[in-house]
Design a protein around this motif. Structure first.
Motif, short mmCIF file in Angstrom:
data_model
loop_
_atom_site.label_atom_id
_atom_site.label_comp_id
_atom_site.label_asym_id
_atom_site.label_seq_id
_atom_site.Cartn_x
_atom_site.Cartn_y
_atom_site.Cartn_z
N THR A 53 26.63 15.59 -9.13
CA THR A 53 27.11 14.20 -8.98
C THR A 53 28.61 14.14 -8.82
O THR A 53 29.13 13.18 -8.25
CB THR A 53 26.67 13.34 -10.18
OG1 THR A 53 27.18 13.93 -11.38
CG2 THR A 53 25.16 13.21 -10.25
N ASP A 91 25.51 10.64 -3.19
CA ASP A 91 25.77 9.27 -3.63
C ASP A 91 24.50 8.69 -4.23
O ASP A 91 23.42 9.29 -4.13
CB ASP A 91 26.35 8.40 -2.51
CG ASP A 91 25.36 8.12 -1.40
OD1 ASP A 91 24.19 7.79 -1.68
OD2 ASP A 91 25.76 8.20 -0.22
N ARG A 92 24.62 7.56 -4.84
CA ARG A 92 23.50 6.94 -5.57
C ARG A 92 22.28 6.66 -4.69
O ARG A 92 21.17 6.57 -5.19
CB ARG A 92 23.95 5.64 -6.21
CG ARG A 92 24.95 5.86 -7.31
CD ARG A 92 25.39 4.54 -7.88
NE ARG A 92 26.32 4.76 -8.98
CZ ARG A 92 26.79 3.81 -9.73
NH1 ARG A 92 26.46 2.56 -9.50
NH2 ARG A 92 27.61 4.09 -10.71
#
Length: 106
Positions: A53, A91-92
């Motif tokens: 992350t 990314d999310r």
């Protein structure tokens, strides 16, 4: 190996990847979208591309070793090579719906 055998082994690999967690995030690495590639060869050698992350994640070595150790326990996998990659950038949007719900992002 047959396609049926490959599918069964790859399903089991995903199952064990769902038992690997970043110590700071209560969602597994697979549902977080950190696994980019699972490439199982006919001889049982496995290449996994994964990311983090954040590039400076303090638990990077721990997570990568946990991934390697767990996937090497899967019957049909003779060796595992875990590659840390940063492209594409995580990314999310790479998370599963379940992961976003678990983290309160939806």
């Amino acid at each position: 190996m047959t396609q049926e055998e490959r599918t069964r082994i790859e399903t089991r690999i995903v199952d064990v990847l769902r038992t690997v967690f970043d110590p700071e995030i209560p969602v597994n690495v697979y549902d977080l979208g950190l696994i980019y590639k699972i490439d199982l060869q006919d001889n049982g050698n496995l290449d996994v591309d994964m990311t983090l992350t954040a590039p400076n994640c303090p638990a990077a070595e721990y997570i990568m070793e946990d991934v390697r150790q767990k996937i090497e326990t899967v019957t049909g996998v003779t060796s595992a090579n875990v590659n840390l990659v940063f492209e594409p950038e995580w990314d999310r949007n790479m998370m599963t719906e379940e992961a976003r719900v678990e983290l309160g992002l939806d």
